[in-house]
Structure formats: C-alpha cells, structure tokens
Design an enzyme around this catalytic site. Sequence first.
Site, PDB file in Angstrom:
ATOM      1  N   HIS A 139       0.832  -1.201   0.000  1.00 10.05           N
ATOM      2  CA  HIS A 139       0.000   0.000   0.000  1.00 10.05           C
ATOM      3  C   HIS A 139       0.872   1.259   0.000  1.00 10.05           C
ATOM      4  O   HIS A 139       1.558   1.540   0.973  1.00 10.05           O
ATOM      5  CB  HIS A 139      -0.889  -0.039   1.258  1.00 10.05           C
ATOM      6  CG  HIS A 139      -1.822   1.107   1.384  1.00 10.05           C
ATOM      7  ND1 HIS A 139      -1.691   2.066   2.380  1.00 10.05           N
ATOM      8  CD2 HIS A 139      -2.913   1.464   0.667  1.00 10.05           C
ATOM      9  CE1 HIS A 139      -2.667   2.942   2.273  1.00 10.05           C
ATOM     10  NE2 HIS A 139      -3.426   2.611   1.246  1.00 10.05           N
ATOM     11  N   GLU A 168       1.310  -0.678  -5.136  1.00  9.91           N
ATOM     12  CA  GLU A 168       0.242   0.273  -5.447  1.00  9.91           C
ATOM     13  C   GLU A 168       0.751   1.651  -5.869  1.00  9.91           C
ATOM     14  O   GLU A 168       1.733   2.150  -5.332  1.00  9.91           O
ATOM     15  CB  GLU A 168      -0.662   0.465  -4.215  1.00  9.91           C
ATOM     16  CG  GLU A 168      -1.945   1.188  -4.566  1.00  9.91           C
ATOM     17  CD  GLU A 168      -2.569   1.976  -3.420  1.00  9.91           C
ATOM     18  OE1 GLU A 168      -1.869   2.312  -2.445  1.00  9.91           O
ATOM     19  OE2 GLU A 168      -3.764   2.283  -3.521  1.00  9.91           O
ATOM     20  N   ASP A 177      -1.058   5.510  -6.409  1.00  5.86           N
ATOM     21  CA  ASP A 177      -2.184   6.441  -6.511  1.00  5.86           C
ATOM     22  C   ASP A 177      -1.789   7.453  -7.565  1.00  5.86           C
ATOM     23  O   ASP A 177      -0.655   7.930  -7.577  1.00  5.86           O
ATOM     24  CB  ASP A 177      -2.426   7.146  -5.173  1.00  5.86           C
ATOM     25  CG  ASP A 177      -2.952   6.191  -4.115  1.00  5.86           C
ATOM     26  OD1 ASP A 177      -3.973   5.531  -4.379  1.00  5.86           O
ATOM     27  OD2 ASP A 177      -2.348   6.111  -3.029  1.00  5.86           O
ATOM     28  N   HIS A 229      -0.820  10.353  -3.263  1.00  2.00           N
ATOM     29  CA  HIS A 229      -2.075   9.889  -2.673  1.00  2.00           C
ATOM     30  C   HIS A 229      -3.163  10.950  -2.677  1.00  2.00           C
ATOM     31  O   HIS A 229      -4.319  10.680  -2.984  1.00  2.00           O
ATOM     32  CB  HIS A 229      -1.893   9.380  -1.244  1.00  2.00           C
ATOM     33  CG  HIS A 229      -3.191   8.946  -0.643  1.00  2.00           C
ATOM     34  ND1 HIS A 229      -3.994   9.788   0.096  1.00  2.00           N
ATOM     35  CD2 HIS A 229      -3.867   7.782  -0.746  1.00  2.00           C
ATOM     36  CE1 HIS A 229      -5.091   9.139   0.444  1.00  2.00           C
ATOM     37  NE2 HIS A 229      -5.048   7.925  -0.057  1.00  2.00           N
ATOM     38  N   GLU A 282      -4.356   3.391  -8.878  1.00  2.00           N
ATOM     39  CA  GLU A 282      -5.689   3.925  -8.545  1.00  2.00           C
ATOM     40  C   GLU A 282      -5.892   5.279  -9.212  1.00  2.00           C
ATOM     41  O   GLU A 282      -5.054   6.172  -9.091  1.00  2.00           O
ATOM     42  CB  GLU A 282      -5.838   4.092  -7.020  1.00  2.00           C
ATOM     43  CG  GLU A 282      -7.200   4.703  -6.655  1.00  2.00           C
ATOM     44  CD  GLU A 282      -7.402   4.995  -5.164  1.00  2.00           C
ATOM     45  OE1 GLU A 282      -6.587   4.515  -4.336  1.00  2.00           O
ATOM     46  OE2 GLU A 282      -8.370   5.709  -4.842  1.00  2.00           O
TER      47      GLU A 282
HETATM   48 CA    CA Z   1      -4.938   3.981  -2.962  1.00  2.00          CA
END
Ligand code: CA
Length: 337
Positions: A29, A56, A58, A71, A164
């Site tokens: 994460h 991950e 963002d 993020h 994301e």
């Molecule tokens: Ca995220």
Amino acid sequence: MRLLTVFLALLSSLVTFKTLSAEKIIIAHRGASGYLPEHTLAGKAMAYAMGAHYIEQDVVMTKDDALIVLHDITLDRTTDVSEKFPNRIRDNGRYYAIDFTLEEIRSLSATEGFRLRGDERVQGYQNRFPMNSSSFSVSTLEEEIQLIQGLNKSTGKDIGIYPEIKQPKFHRDEGKDISTAVVRLLKEYGYLSKSDKVFLQTFSFEELKEIKTNIFPEVGIEINLIQLIGNNTTYPWIFEEGGMKKLANFADGIGPEKGLVISRESTASNVQITSLVSRAHAAGLKVHPYTYRLDPGQVPDYAGNFDELLRKHFQDADVDGVFTDFPDKAIQFLQSN
Ligand code: CA
C-alpha cells in the site's frame, strides 16, 4: 463404517494440510509505506525487495497533464510545497497538484506524511521514517512502472502494479480525463489483458463503468478492474440483493475497507464476519481489503496482533489479498501459514 472411517481420515488430512492458497496476494500500500515515505521510488524498491506481489500507485494529474504518483490531490501533506511556492495556495488553504507543472513538482522534496497543529508539523505515524530527512521526490507513474518492470527484468520475477485513479470527478471538473491517460500509458507498457499483472482501481463506480464501457474499447485493452468501497452508504445498491452481480458486469473485484469484512464492533470472543466476501465470491469477484497496519492503535482489538488480524481475514473471512503498509510482515504470515 469402514468407508466412514476412510472418509473422516481423508477429511482430517485435508484439514491438516490446508494451507493458505498460493493465490493469496499481498499489495504494498503506497509502497513499503510503514518504513519509507509513501509513494517514493525508494519505498517502492523496498516493497519489491520484501516480496510484495503487487505494488500500489495512486495517480493524479498535473497542470501540464503529467501523471504523477501521489495519494492526495493536494501536495500539502507529503511535500515542502508551502515553503517553495507559498503564493500558489488556493483560497481553501491547500496546494493542488493540478495547479503545478511537472517541472515544479519535481523541484519539491517529498517526506513522510505530516499534519499541521497550528504552525507546527506533526508526523502522522510517529514510529515511522522521520519526516524531512534524507532526500525523496514525487515521481511520475511512468518512472514507477519503469522501476518495477526494470526490477522484473533484473530479478526475473513478475511483480504487478495496482494503480488507482484518484478523484476522477475532480479531474473531469478541471477538464482532465485522467483515466484515458492512465489506460493509454498502461497499454504502452504492455498491460493489455486480464492475464497481465495489473489491477486498476477507483472509488468511483461511475468512472469504473466509463473505463469498462468506453475507455477500454477505445484504447484497445481490457485489464482487471477493482471497485474500491469505503462504506455501505455511497453505493448502497452494492449491499442489496443482486448488487454484487450487477457490479460484476463491470468489475473483477472489490477493495473494501476492512471493517466491511469483519465488523468494527467485533470483540475477541465475538468476531463478526460479514457476508461481504461470500457474496462477492458468489458473483465471481475477488476481494482485496485495505489497510492493514501495525502502528500503535492500528490493529483492531478483536485481533490483538497483526498476525492474528491477517489470520482472521485470510483464513476465517477468506479474502483474496490485502493492502498493507508492512508487506514484509504480511509475506512472512503467508509463508508460515
Ligand atoms: Ca490507494
């Protein structure tokens, strides 16, 4: 009677040898964010070395349409933007990435996250990497994909990415189609089909549907899509009869807040596993909840410690993967269970 005995023996051997499936995945994460500042290339390299299956990203867009890994849609919490560009503050007191060019953002120092208490900066997680030390920067999505694919080449592994789309409506209101830009870049880097090691995630069902229905066909790829779910009120229909099936027309899996899998009301003697995972699985959806942390106060009381938290979610609730800030601990758990 003899048959029954054989059957019971077989059953018990199955139970004895039941291990966590090799299919279970650990998603780093924001990188190895428990150890190094989130979304820095250093933190991503550390997550890679720790054995995470997916890392991950963002993604937000800059003024000049570059895709960066960040993020928040603002730069306040994780950079020194307020010192370097004090006059670029919006009326609400925030500095938006979308107001800055990539070159400007490259000039910022990235740091462990902090919040302001008056004028004082207070580090979000006290036990983590000290804020404002060493040297980190904000990177582009392309640089991060190159890092992970480069490591895949040099190590011979095949570690995946898990980008994301952050706040797609905000981007659209600012005149930017972030999703198409991300999908095009993924295509450029060889992420083309559901068998490629990528999950594309967003909290917006409207955007997910747009990606599935229009952007994928236009760009000419079709990769795994994950619907993030923060609560049961934004899209209540998902929790209603037939909701998961409807979602499965567009998504390949869900990324729920972990309290939707095991209720926050749970106690050690009364662990309440919701029907979310079984309903998602019945509709053919994978379940990758977030976020598993071992900082003080972050492990729910019903679990007591991090390993037990993972055991309850992986074994009892049968989730398929977890987002964690501590990928090494989660990998160790899977290897020893
Ligand atoms: Ca995220």
